[in-house]
Motif scaffolding. Structure first.
Motif, PDB file in Angstrom:
ATOM      1  N   GLU A 168      70.685  49.374  45.013  1.00 18.95           N
ATOM      2  CA  GLU A 168      71.968  49.456  44.899  1.00 18.95           C
ATOM      3  C   GLU A 168      71.812  50.430  43.003  1.00 18.95           C
ATOM      4  O   GLU A 168      71.239  49.592  42.737  1.00 18.95           O
ATOM      5  CB  GLU A 168      72.494  48.258  44.236  1.00 18.95           C
ATOM      6  CG  GLU A 168      72.963  47.551  45.802  1.00 18.95           C
ATOM      7  CD  GLU A 168      73.629  46.733  45.842  1.00 18.95           C
ATOM      8  OE1 GLU A 168      74.985  45.801  44.606  1.00 18.95           O
ATOM      9  OE2 GLU A 168      73.722  45.587  46.603  1.00 18.95           O
ATOM     10  N   CYS A 169      72.974  51.267  42.651  1.00 18.66           N
ATOM     11  CA  CYS A 169      72.952  51.807  41.957  1.00 18.66           C
ATOM     12  C   CYS A 169      74.704  51.133  41.212  1.00 18.66           C
ATOM     13  O   CYS A 169      75.933  50.570  42.718  1.00 18.66           O
ATOM     14  CB  CYS A 169      73.095  53.488  42.006  1.00 18.66           C
ATOM     15  SG  CYS A 169      71.650  53.875  42.177  1.00 18.66           S
ATOM     16  N   SER A 170      75.095  51.043  40.321  1.00 13.91           N
ATOM     17  CA  SER A 170      75.914  50.167  39.080  1.00 13.91           C
ATOM     18  C   SER A 170      77.320  51.289  39.393  1.00 13.91           C
ATOM     19  O   SER A 170      76.392  52.851  38.623  1.00 13.91           O
ATOM     20  CB  SER A 170      75.360  48.954  38.566  1.00 13.91           C
ATOM     21  OG  SER A 170      75.003  49.453  37.483  1.00 13.91           O
ATOM     22  N   GLY A 171      78.422  51.224  38.920  1.00 12.13           N
ATOM     23  CA  GLY A 171      78.932  51.975  37.901  1.00 12.13           C
ATOM     24  C   GLY A 171      79.439  53.879  38.688  1.00 12.13           C
ATOM     25  O   GLY A 171      79.398  53.845  39.919  1.00 12.13           O
ATOM     26  N   ASP A 172      79.300  54.243  37.446  1.00 15.73           N
ATOM     27  CA  ASP A 172      79.237  55.510  38.377  1.00 15.73           C
ATOM     28  C   ASP A 172      78.020  56.725  38.065  1.00 15.73           C
ATOM     29  O   ASP A 172      77.853  57.406  38.242  1.00 15.73           O
ATOM     30  CB  ASP A 172      80.176  56.533  36.608  1.00 15.73           C
ATOM     31  CG  ASP A 172      81.821  55.825  37.081  1.00 15.73           C
ATOM     32  OD1 ASP A 172      81.805  55.359  38.199  1.00 15.73           O
ATOM     33  OD2 ASP A 172      82.508  56.762  35.910  1.00 15.73           O
ATOM     34  N   THR A 173      76.810  55.958  39.544  1.00 17.97           N
ATOM     35  CA  THR A 173      76.024  56.145  39.976  1.00 17.97           C
ATOM     36  C   THR A 173      75.323  56.344  40.494  1.00 17.97           C
ATOM     37  O   THR A 173      76.168  55.538  41.636  1.00 17.97           O
ATOM     38  CB  THR A 173      74.798  55.412  38.683  1.00 17.97           C
ATOM     39  OG1 THR A 173      74.699  54.489  39.547  1.00 17.97           O
ATOM     40  CG2 THR A 173      75.176  55.830  37.173  1.00 17.97           C
TER      41      THR A 173
ATOM     42  N   GLY B 275      66.800  61.414  44.678  1.00 12.81           N
ATOM     43  CA  GLY B 275      65.371  61.361  45.395  1.00 12.81           C
ATOM     44  C   GLY B 275      65.241  60.029  46.400  1.00 12.81           C
ATOM     45  O   GLY B 275      63.565  59.962  46.279  1.00 12.81           O
ATOM     46  N   CYS B 276      65.678  59.413  46.862  1.00 11.60           N
ATOM     47  CA  CYS B 276      64.921  58.136  47.639  1.00 11.60           C
ATOM     48  C   CYS B 276      64.769  58.573  49.105  1.00 11.60           C
ATOM     49  O   CYS B 276      65.829  59.281  50.140  1.00 11.60           O
ATOM     50  CB  CYS B 276      65.830  56.827  48.022  1.00 11.60           C
ATOM     51  SG  CYS B 276      64.701  55.573  48.674  1.00 11.60           S
ATOM     52  N   GLY B 277      63.431  58.985  49.964  1.00 10.66           N
ATOM     53  CA  GLY B 277      63.005  58.713  50.694  1.00 10.66           C
ATOM     54  C   GLY B 277      61.659  59.168  50.453  1.00 10.66           C
ATOM     55  O   GLY B 277      60.788  60.002  49.679  1.00 10.66           O
ATOM     56  N   ASP B 278      60.773  59.267  52.357  1.00  7.13           N
ATOM     57  CA  ASP B 278      59.549  60.053  52.177  1.00  7.13           C
ATOM     58  C   ASP B 278      58.583  59.306  50.951  1.00  7.13           C
ATOM     59  O   ASP B 278      57.767  59.701  51.133  1.00  7.13           O
ATOM     60  CB  ASP B 278      59.798  61.338  51.251  1.00  7.13           C
ATOM     61  CG  ASP B 278      60.630  62.130  53.077  1.00  7.13           C
ATOM     62  OD1 ASP B 278      60.421  61.665  54.043  1.00  7.13           O
ATOM     63  OD2 ASP B 278      60.820  63.227  52.761  1.00  7.13           O
ATOM     64  N   GLY B 279      59.035  57.802  50.961  1.00  9.41           N
ATOM     65  CA  GLY B 279      58.058  56.782  49.960  1.00  9.41           C
ATOM     66  C   GLY B 279      58.187  56.557  48.534  1.00  9.41           C
ATOM     67  O   GLY B 279      58.272  55.557  48.167  1.00  9.41           O
ATOM     68  N   ALA B 280      59.119  57.386  47.798  1.00 10.53           N
ATOM     69  CA  ALA B 280      60.253  57.653  46.896  1.00 10.53           C
ATOM     70  C   ALA B 280      60.314  56.545  46.729  1.00 10.53           C
ATOM     71  O   ALA B 280      61.728  57.048  47.632  1.00 10.53           O
ATOM     72  CB  ALA B 280      59.937  58.952  46.652  1.00 10.53           C
ATOM     73  N   ALA B 281      60.947  55.960  45.762  1.00 12.62           N
ATOM     74  CA  ALA B 281      62.428  55.034  45.323  1.00 12.62           C
ATOM     75  C   ALA B 281      62.838  55.475  45.569  1.00 12.62           C
ATOM     76  O   ALA B 281      64.506  54.959  44.800  1.00 12.62           O
ATOM     77  CB  ALA B 281      61.864  53.824  44.363  1.00 12.62           C
ATOM     78  N   GLY B 282      63.030  56.937  44.507  1.00 13.65           N
ATOM     79  CA  GLY B 282      64.319  57.457  44.054  1.00 13.65           C
ATOM     80  C   GLY B 282      64.591  57.325  42.311  1.00 13.65           C
ATOM     81  O   GLY B 282      63.951  55.891  42.172  1.00 13.65           O
ATOM     82  N   SER B 283      66.099  56.876  41.769  1.00 17.58           N
ATOM     83  CA  SER B 283      66.982  56.466  40.579  1.00 17.58           C
ATOM     84  C   SER B 283      67.828  56.641  40.996  1.00 17.58           C
ATOM     85  O   SER B 283      68.420  57.545  41.413  1.00 17.58           O
ATOM     86  CB  SER B 283      65.811  57.550  39.473  1.00 17.58           C
ATOM     87  OG  SER B 283      66.269  58.240  39.452  1.00 17.58           O
ATOM     88  N   CYS B 284      68.595  55.596  40.476  1.00 23.40           N
ATOM     89  CA  CYS B 284      69.958  55.781  39.464  1.00 23.40           C
ATOM     90  C   CYS B 284      70.416  57.202  38.788  1.00 23.40           C
ATOM     91  O   CYS B 284      69.484  57.171  37.800  1.00 23.40           O
ATOM     92  CB  CYS B 284      70.533  54.572  39.623  1.00 23.40           C
ATOM     93  SG  CYS B 284      70.153  53.703  40.643  1.00 23.40           S
ATOM     94  N   ALA B 285      71.412  58.399  39.424  1.00 27.15           N
ATOM     95  CA  ALA B 285      71.403  58.936  38.734  1.00 27.15           C
ATOM     96  C   ALA B 285      73.225  59.331  37.895  1.00 27.15           C
ATOM     97  O   ALA B 285      74.476  58.329  39.112  1.00 27.15           O
ATOM     98  CB  ALA B 285      71.196  60.413  38.582  1.00 27.15           C
ATOM     99  N   ALA B 286      73.367  59.295  36.833  1.00 34.32           N
ATOM    100  CA  ALA B 286      74.931  59.333  36.379  1.00 34.32           C
ATOM    101  C   ALA B 286      75.315  60.847  37.429  1.00 34.32           C
ATOM    102  O   ALA B 286      75.004  61.745  37.786  1.00 34.32           O
ATOM    103  CB  ALA B 286      75.461  60.130  35.188  1.00 34.32           C
ATOM    104  N   CYS B 287      76.839  60.319  38.157  1.00 34.87           N
ATOM    105  CA  CYS B 287      77.703  61.044  38.575  1.00 34.87           C
ATOM    106  C   CYS B 287      78.166  61.877  37.143  1.00 34.87           C
ATOM    107  O   CYS B 287      78.601  61.808  36.657  1.00 34.87           O
ATOM    108  CB  CYS B 287      79.025  60.680  39.584  1.00 34.87           C
ATOM    109  SG  CYS B 287      78.674  59.147  40.930  1.00 34.87           S
TER     110      CYS B 287
END
Length: 155
Positions: free
Chosen positions: A128-133, A137-149
């Motif tokens: 889960e990402c919060s607020g305006d994020t 980059g999540c998938g194929d084994g990578a967790a990804g990260s929350c990015a600002a909208c």
């Protein structure tokens, strides 16, 4: 009569008219999975199975066989970016593989891998990402990260 050293066995006894003959313990042949036990100071010793030796704790027996007794060695430890691919057992060290070698499905990431643990593949939707994020980059084994909208400009 001569005396055999601590690394020799008696190859011919001392008899009237002939001195004792000694041979190196290294001249005794043992099978591949055996070591020479009790040779020296004239004693011939016997070949014993490597499996008769025990190592304690997080150790394994290395170098035993072909007449050599071997020794107990500490098991390798997997790093924070590795999982255990084969355990440390009686005659073999632990082997580790990079966490990057684990394949997850397209919409999954690898969670909890490292320090020997294999981890598990988890659904990207579980993050889960919060607020305006948003999750990027999540998938194929990578967790990804929350990015600002991005903020839209009004023109």
């Amino acid at each position: 009569c001569s005396v055999c050293s601590s690394s020799q066995l008696e190859s011919a006894p001392c008899v009237e008219g002939s001195d004792r003959t000694c041979a190196p313990c290294a001249s005794v042949s043992c099978a591949a999975e055996q070591y020479l036990e009790g040779c020296g100071a004239g004693a011939a010793g016997t070949c014993a199975a490597c499996s008769s030796q025990e190592c304690s704790g997080d150790t394994y027996l290395q170098g035993c066989g072909d007449g050599a007794a071997g020794s107990c060695a500490a098991c390798s430890v997997c790093s924070s970016s590795q999982l255990e691919s084969a355990p440390c057992v009686e005659g073999s060290d632990r082997t580790c593989a990079p966490c990057a070698s684990v394949s997850c499905a397209a919409e999954q990431y690898l969670e909890g891998c490292g320090a020997g643990a294999a981890g598990t593949c988890a659904a990207c939707s579980s993050q889960e990402c919060s607020g305006d994020t948003y999750l990027q980059g999540c998938g194929d084994g990578a967790a990804g990260s929350c990015a600002a909208c991005s903020v839209c400009s009004s023109s």
